[in-house]
Enzyme design. Sequence first.
Site, mmCIF file in Angstrom:
data_model
loop_
_atom_site.group_PDB
_atom_site.id
_atom_site.type_symbol
_atom_site.label_atom_id
_atom_site.label_comp_id
_atom_site.label_asym_id
_atom_site.label_seq_id
_atom_site.Cartn_x
_atom_site.Cartn_y
_atom_site.Cartn_z
ATOM 1 N N SER A 152 0.797 -1.310 0.000
ATOM 2 C CA SER A 152 -0.064 0.109 -0.133
ATOM 3 C C SER A 152 0.877 1.312 -0.134
ATOM 4 O O SER A 152 1.829 1.387 -0.921
ATOM 5 C CB SER A 152 -0.921 -0.084 1.217
ATOM 6 O OG SER A 152 -2.149 0.744 1.090
ATOM 7 N N ASP A 237 -8.733 -6.205 -4.537
ATOM 8 C CA ASP A 237 -8.467 -4.895 -4.189
ATOM 9 C C ASP A 237 -9.503 -4.168 -5.020
ATOM 10 O O ASP A 237 -10.128 -4.400 -5.903
ATOM 11 C CB ASP A 237 -7.094 -4.883 -4.741
ATOM 12 C CG ASP A 237 -5.973 -4.612 -3.674
ATOM 13 O OD1 ASP A 237 -6.338 -3.944 -2.629
ATOM 14 O OD2 ASP A 237 -4.955 -5.281 -3.958
ATOM 15 N N HIS A 269 -7.317 -6.428 0.017
ATOM 16 C CA HIS A 269 -6.062 -5.348 0.104
ATOM 17 C C HIS A 269 -5.097 -5.685 1.323
ATOM 18 O O HIS A 269 -4.137 -5.398 1.486
ATOM 19 C CB HIS A 269 -6.629 -3.965 0.252
ATOM 20 C CG HIS A 269 -5.681 -2.905 0.384
ATOM 21 N ND1 HIS A 269 -4.911 -2.523 -0.751
ATOM 22 C CD2 HIS A 269 -5.292 -1.922 1.415
ATOM 23 C CE1 HIS A 269 -3.824 -1.622 -0.183
ATOM 24 N NE2 HIS A 269 -4.217 -1.260 0.989
#
Length: 295
Positions: A152, A237, A269
Amino acid sequence: MPLSERSLVRGYTPPRGPRPPGGACCTSPTETGNERDWTSTFLRTSLRVSGGRSGPVAEHCRRPAAAQPPPSLAALPFFVFFHGGYWQSGSKDSSAFMVSPLTAQGVAVVVVSYDIAPKGTLDQMVDQVTQSIAFVQKRYPCNEGIYLCGHSAGAHLAAMMLLANWTKHGATPNLKGFFLVSGIYDLEPIMHIPENEALLMTLEDAQRNSPQRCLEVALTQPVDAACPVLVIVGQHDSPEYHRQSREFYQALRRGGWKASFEELDDVDHFEIIWNLTQKDYVLTQMILKTIFQES
């Protein structure tokens, strides 16, 4: 498309299992093997940058001053991880869950700490991460390769290392691979969501720290054309992560980088990185095969 916290994780369902526990911050196979006296303290070690942008890199150790890393540590491949959290949450202590499957196969693992917002700015975070990698290279100059991985916001920081000016840090790291997991590579949309309240990011800040833009504008060439860059995203995601990941992969390919794109099935995610606790997990195996150059 406008980016928001909800749009990034749209369609997200909570992880199916509990969050992995924290663990050691910097460990090697030797430490988890026979060097027990040295291990008991070095397992609490982290790499951290002190003093902001211009501050020195310092290794904060809770071990006797006379203790030294075992000689065999210097000749290992190093896996260096940068945590996510929108550059304003997360820590090294909660991000070392991937240690055991990697150290069991002969990989030293380093989890890097950096000053998150509001204490640190994006420029400072990028500089701190750069200094930390240079520190690893200086401390272990005979390493068998340094492999960077970020998740991320951490993937953003790892991606910025593709463009780093190592000369001013006095060491060119032996970078052999990048694993960019569910990353953010275009920061301009972040300016328009609540997360920017802590970052205080201006348009100039966003452009200067966007790997996507920097790659296209600077036309930076790979130092090592054989260095693989894996851009990875989870099936679940959000569309924005998919878009940014695919566009960054395409920019890398245009720039001559040895880039590949992978979409991992049936993970969201968070699961995409938490599952690194599992030795048979597809991403764990991708990392090990890349490090040990297995086809």
